[in-house]
Design a protein around this motif. Structure first.
Motif, PDB file in Angstrom:
ATOM      1  N   SER A 248       0.759  -1.057   0.094  1.00 20.58           N
ATOM      2  CA  SER A 248       0.170  -0.015  -0.139  1.00 20.58           C
ATOM      3  C   SER A 248       0.855   1.105   0.015  1.00 20.58           C
ATOM      4  O   SER A 248       0.467   2.206  -0.502  1.00 20.58           O
ATOM      5  CB  SER A 248      -0.986  -0.107   1.413  1.00 20.58           C
ATOM      6  N   GLU A 318      -8.085   1.185   1.279  1.00 17.31           N
ATOM      7  CA  GLU A 318      -6.733   2.313   1.699  1.00 17.31           C
ATOM      8  C   GLU A 318      -6.089   2.748   0.456  1.00 17.31           C
ATOM      9  O   GLU A 318      -5.486   3.616   0.648  1.00 17.31           O
ATOM     10  CB  GLU A 318      -5.996   1.201   2.328  1.00 17.31           C
ATOM     11  N   ILE A 342     -14.460   4.003   4.530  1.00 14.78           N
ATOM     12  CA  ILE A 342     -13.154   4.727   4.696  1.00 14.78           C
ATOM     13  C   ILE A 342     -13.550   5.903   5.452  1.00 14.78           C
ATOM     14  O   ILE A 342     -12.662   6.960   5.782  1.00 14.78           O
ATOM     15  CB  ILE A 342     -12.292   5.099   3.516  1.00 14.78           C
ATOM     16  N   HIS A 345     -11.799   5.721   8.512  1.00 16.53           N
ATOM     17  CA  HIS A 345     -10.202   5.681   8.833  1.00 16.53           C
ATOM     18  C   HIS A 345      -9.867   6.800   9.563  1.00 16.53           C
ATOM     19  O   HIS A 345     -10.372   7.511  10.427  1.00 16.53           O
ATOM     20  CB  HIS A 345      -9.801   5.581   7.398  1.00 16.53           C
ATOM     21  N   ARG A 390      -2.148   8.728   4.585  1.00 15.58           N
ATOM     22  CA  ARG A 390      -2.544   8.350   3.224  1.00 15.58           C
ATOM     23  C   ARG A 390      -2.962   9.442   2.314  1.00 15.58           C
ATOM     24  O   ARG A 390      -3.007   9.845   1.140  1.00 15.58           O
ATOM     25  CB  ARG A 390      -3.683   7.306   3.149  1.00 15.58           C
TER      26      ARG A 390
END
Length: 443
Positions: A248, A318, A342, A345, A390
């Motif tokens: 990822s 992700e 998400i 998250h 991210r």
């Protein structure tokens, strides 16, 4: 205000070879299984980041021995981690930081300890879902005190054993609810039989990762029926694990090739893996990239113009931030869906992406479970990250094609990738790393 980092923009088509640090998901699972195993073992090539150091600290606080092969556990250490199960007979405090794996994976094993363990973390962690798993633990015989919040802070009172058995949960908010119960289940008197009811479980590859790792420890797992996972009671055999690169975390580096029409190779890419990041091979090919897996690694060569895509990212949510930015750079519209989960998250990633991309000129429509993104003229400005690693990756990818992008708090990437900014700058500008450079550098 957090420091703003000018995202580097390449001078020409990039040609880079990148070595990545280990997988956070694999490292934290390996550490936890080693801590409840029937003997000492070694976690080789572990990721050393905030999330994994928090997991190591949590298990150490319970009484597990975790040491660098060259000394005390630290971020700077370069060796493997030797893990020795110990007597879990003490009270402890666990800092979850922003690590969902610590908040969700550690409480089910605390029931096997003797003592009270108090959990808390960063402010945003008090908003992340964990109530379904705490309720399941209570049903399985673990005493939990969360003040009725179903969220941090909470305490788990270990009695030295857990009855276990069958439990029904709604894991539609996080696959980690299932993984957490499975990881501890073999040590419960009756094992554990987890049954999911509700909307589809997101990120199923992460549950497959958990099941595969349990089987490697000699644990019997029955996953033959949909939405049901049964772990038989028994020992957890001590085995050594070699941690794969974090696929990822490869997303921004492969995007470097995709967005610039250049070539990027990520070394050490496994031929077979349970990591969701492996789906990048399919996604980037759909966007027009040339994607090749060989003994040397995974190589992505970007097209002259990226193509938009219509993707259900439910199992690989992700990857959404990196993919969303590439969609904003594409020449045709994109639709990303299946990712309502998400929102829970590190931040609400759907709203955050719509806000930050829109702020810099993107034509984005936020949906309940995704994003619609259409071609538009983009411009520079501040890209906020919301303490989410991210989102920082998304910001630096945007900076590959847009001048004057300033990424807020790029240091948040240390959650899973120490010194990301240095590795990124080297890859973008083609700066060779020194001989024998550590993982996470351009070679």
């Amino acid at each position: 205000m957090s420091e703003l980092w000018p995202a580097p923009r390449p001078r020409d088509r990039v040609d880079a070879v990148v070595s990545l640090p280990g997988s956070k998901s694999l490292t934290n699972r390996a550490l936890l299984l080693a801590a409840i195993a029937d003997g000492p073992s070694v976690v080789r090539r572990p990721l050393r980041s905030r999330d994994t150091l928090l997991m190591a600290a949590a298990l150490t606080a319970l009484g597990t021995g975790i040491d660098d092969t060259g000394g005390e556990v630290s971020r700077e250490g370069a060796g493997d981690w030797a893990v020795s199960p110990g007597a879990w007979d003490r009270d402890a405090d666990v800092d979850c930081g922003l690590a969902g794996t610590v908040m969700r994976f550690v409480p089910p094993v605390v029931g096997l300890a003797r003592g009270t363990v108090r959990f808390d973390g960063d402010a945003h962690m008090r908003l992340r879902p964990v109530g379904q798993m705490l309720a399941a633990l209570t049903e399985l015989g673990v005493r939990v005190d969360d003040g009725g919040r179903g969220a941090l802070p909470f305490a788990v009172h270990g009695s030295g054993s857990v009855l276990g058995g069958t439990v029904t949960i709604d894991a539609s908010a996080s696959s980690q609810f299932v993984s957490a119960l499975l990881l501890a289940g073999a040590r419960y008197e009756r094992g554990v039989d987890v049954r999911h009811v509700g909307k589809p479980v997101p990120s199923l590859p992460h549950i497959e990762m958990t099941v595969q790792m349990l089987r490697s420890h000699g644990v019997e797992v029955d996953d033959s029926d949909a939405n049901r996972w049964a772990v038989a009671p028994g020992p957890v055999r001590a085995v050594d694990h070699v941690i794969e690169p974090d696929l990822s975390n490869a997303a921004p580096f492969l995007a470097l090739g995709a967005a610039t029409g250049g070539r990027v190779t990520v070394t050490g890419w496994p031929g077979s893996t349970t990591q969701p990041g492996d789906e990048l091979r399919t996604i980037l090919a759909l966007m027009g990239c040339e994607v090749t897996l060989s003994d040397g690694g995974l190589t992505v060569v970007g097209p002259d113009r990226l193509a938009g895509v219509d993707l259900d990212l439910h199992d690989v949510g992700e990857l959404t931030p990196a993919v969303a930015v590439l969609c904003a750079l594409a020449e045709s519209p994109s639709h990303l869906r299946g990712i309502a989960h998400i929102r829970g998250h590190e931040t609400d990633r759907i709203t955050a992406l719509a806000t930050e991309l829109g702020r810099l000129g993107a034509d984005v429509t936020e949906r309940d479970d995704g994003l619609d993104i259409r071609p538009a003229a983009l411009h520079g400005g501040t890209f906020h990250t919301y303490a989410d690693h991210r989102m920082a990756h998304a910001g630096v990818i945007l900076g590959l094609a847009v001048d004057d992008v300033l990424v807020e708090d790029v240091g948040t990437t240390a959650k899973t990738f120490p010194d990301f900014a240095t590795a990124w700058s080297r890859a973008v500008h083609g700066t060779p790393a020194a001989a024998g450079a550590p993982a996470g550098t351009a070679l």
